[in-house]
Scaffold this motif. Sequence first.
Motif, PDB file in Angstrom:
ATOM      1  N   TYR A   1       0.845  -1.188   0.000  1.00  0.00           N
ATOM      2  CA  TYR A   1       0.000   0.000   0.000  1.00  0.00           C
ATOM      3  C   TYR A   1       0.886   1.247   0.000  1.00  0.00           C
TER       4      TYR A   1
ATOM      5  N   VAL B   1      -2.925   4.464   2.635  1.00  0.00           N
ATOM      6  CA  VAL B   1      -4.192   4.367   1.909  1.00  0.00           C
ATOM      7  C   VAL B   1      -4.460   2.894   1.628  1.00  0.00           C
TER       8      VAL B   1
ATOM      9  N   ILE C   1      -7.407  -0.299   0.441  1.00  0.00           N
ATOM     10  CA  ILE C   1      -8.408  -0.523  -0.601  1.00  0.00           C
ATOM     11  C   ILE C   1      -9.382  -1.611  -0.155  1.00  0.00           C
TER      12      ILE C   1
ATOM     13  N   GLN D   1     -13.006   1.089  -3.625  1.00  0.00           N
ATOM     14  CA  GLN D   1     -13.221   1.987  -2.503  1.00  0.00           C
ATOM     15  C   GLN D   1     -11.935   2.169  -1.700  1.00  0.00           C
ATOM     16  N   LYS D   2     -11.610   3.398  -1.415  1.00  0.00           N
ATOM     17  CA  LYS D   2     -10.412   3.720  -0.644  1.00  0.00           C
ATOM     18  C   LYS D   2     -10.775   4.027   0.805  1.00  0.00           C
ATOM     19  N   LYS D   3      -9.819   3.774   1.694  1.00  0.00           N
ATOM     20  CA  LYS D   3      -9.963   4.187   3.087  1.00  0.00           C
ATOM     21  C   LYS D   3      -8.582   4.588   3.603  1.00  0.00           C
TER      22      LYS D   3
ATOM     23  N   SER E   1     -14.431   6.051   1.641  1.00  0.00           N
ATOM     24  CA  SER E   1     -14.991   6.979   0.669  1.00  0.00           C
ATOM     25  C   SER E   1     -16.420   6.600   0.311  1.00  0.00           C
TER      26      SER E   1
ATOM     27  N   ASN F   1     -16.416   7.784  -4.707  1.00  0.00           N
ATOM     28  CA  ASN F   1     -15.001   7.637  -4.355  1.00  0.00           C
ATOM     29  C   ASN F   1     -14.413   8.928  -3.788  1.00  0.00           C
TER      30      ASN F   1
ATOM     31  N   GLN G   1     -13.477  11.107  -0.443  1.00  0.00           N
ATOM     32  CA  GLN G   1     -13.136  10.883   0.964  1.00  0.00           C
ATOM     33  C   GLN G   1     -12.835  12.222   1.616  1.00  0.00           C
TER      34      GLN G   1
ATOM     35  N   HIS H   1      -7.143  -4.794   4.134  1.00  0.00           N
ATOM     36  CA  HIS H   1      -6.671  -4.166   2.898  1.00  0.00           C
ATOM     37  C   HIS H   1      -6.651  -5.236   1.816  1.00  0.00           C
TER      38      HIS H   1
END
Length: 551
Positions: A242, A262, A264, A282-284, A312, A316, A318, A421
């Motif tokens: 990541y 970040v 996913i 989707q990201k976090k 997000s 998408n 955030q 992740h």
Amino acid sequence: MYLRFAFFLSVLAGTLCAQQTCLPTGTENIPLSHDADWLYNFIDNKNPDQQSIHTGFRPIVENANKHLLSEYSFRNSIDLGKQLDSTYTPPPRAKFLKRKLKQESLIIVNDTSAKFHLTIDPLFNFQFNRSNDNYLIASLYTNTRGFIVRGDIGKNLSFESSFYENQSTFPTYITAYADAFKVIPGQGRWKKFKTNGFDYAMASGYLSYTPSKYINLQAGHGKHFVGDGYRSLLLSDNSFNYPYLRITTTVGKIQYTNSYAVFINLNNSSSLTSSNSEPLFQKKAASFQHLSWNIHKRIQFGLFQGIIWEASDKQNRQNLNLNYFNPVIFTNALVYSLNNTNNVLLGSLLKVKFFKNSYLYGQYALDGSDVKGSVFNKQGFQIGFKMFDLMKIKNLNALFEYNQVRPYTYATINPDQNYSHYNQPLAHPLGANFKEFTVILNYRYKDLVFRTKIINALVGVDQPANNVGLYQPTPYHGIFPFLPPSAGSVGNNIFNSDYYAVNGINSTNNYQNQGKVLTIYNLDVSLGYLVNPITNMQFLMGVNYRNDEFY
């Protein structure tokens, strides 16, 4: 039952920095590998009255651990401590072919006037396995090719970049995992290769800058590991790489690490994505703080905070709170609490040197309240013991480790916020609701390497609702099955919402290893020949026995 006979040639375990391949600037990372782990722990325990190396947050940055650049230099002792012997004298310079095969990197560019140093090495992992999987005989293989580039520019700047591409066929239990989660364990997404194979790739790299002796700044794409054991209950290298930003500050006996990453979730996060294009996942965002304190020459204590910030939206987007950038440990936990939509995980670590060749270590993870039997009673602990030169046999090392995690740990009400992740847990690969005991023995005689690993685990897993077979147990026996919400969750599957707890979200009768208990036994024995300690190139032959069944 799974029985595997394997033969492989590999340098994929990671190149190890040595005096032939690194400038003495100390700005690079020590590779995140078990071979390097055994070595710097051996160096650290060589003198129990010396201040400990800060080992709680890895990869270790050399400049932040001065002991690695002192008399017991990591670079000068890469050959399993052989050069720590006061009577050691360097061998005469070997001829070109022998040096390249046995002693140094393939390509070395060293411009002392420009203070520039560069090494380039191939990465490969060629495996052939003959397996007996429930009496089904199969031939399995892995074909990996890649490269790694490492370098230093001046005294304060280092860099690394690597890439490798793979084709593999796996035993049934790994194939079932890959099919269910759309990723290879420890790797990323895959494409089908021929009939039953998988094609997947991995890219890593970082830029490391040390503006002063107190601070190191890194930006990269890779993994981290928190703790001193074989497993981590706080942050491990179990998942895929990541992007991250890492700041390491060392002042006296204290080291403080801030890391921003970040992650996913592999679900489509944008309703605007065309059906003919690659989906936007989707990201976090995540932030981690780790405080390490050498409170005594023999005692190292650590504190940890990790937060998975709200993922997000469907576009998408955030919207990060400014507190995401708050570098002070535990302040965000006080603001948001442990049961907030932002998933907060707290932890502590301890390492104690008992004697010259052994130490005790452990960690504690807290992900919720301590109400007995509650769904939110989410916690886990680890205790382990490492010994070096066991029974006074030089280079015989041993590890004994026990891990236990309560049900529903790492999961949340909103499954998008779980501690994961790329569809893989960020901590222990078994998720939650388990007990595990691990024994590892390593022995090296000259260039011969012998390794034995034994893992025995008890896992409470989910069952099909009403026994009507809403899912059929696969050869990995339902660890992390995609269980329909109506069936309830006993707490092993971190990808299930707490809302679907099998006894109800407000229940107080939950217990360790609830559900159907799965036993996992794994024995891995290998014998190898170390060709080049600089690149960790090895020939290995081994036998792996795995058995998992319900009782």
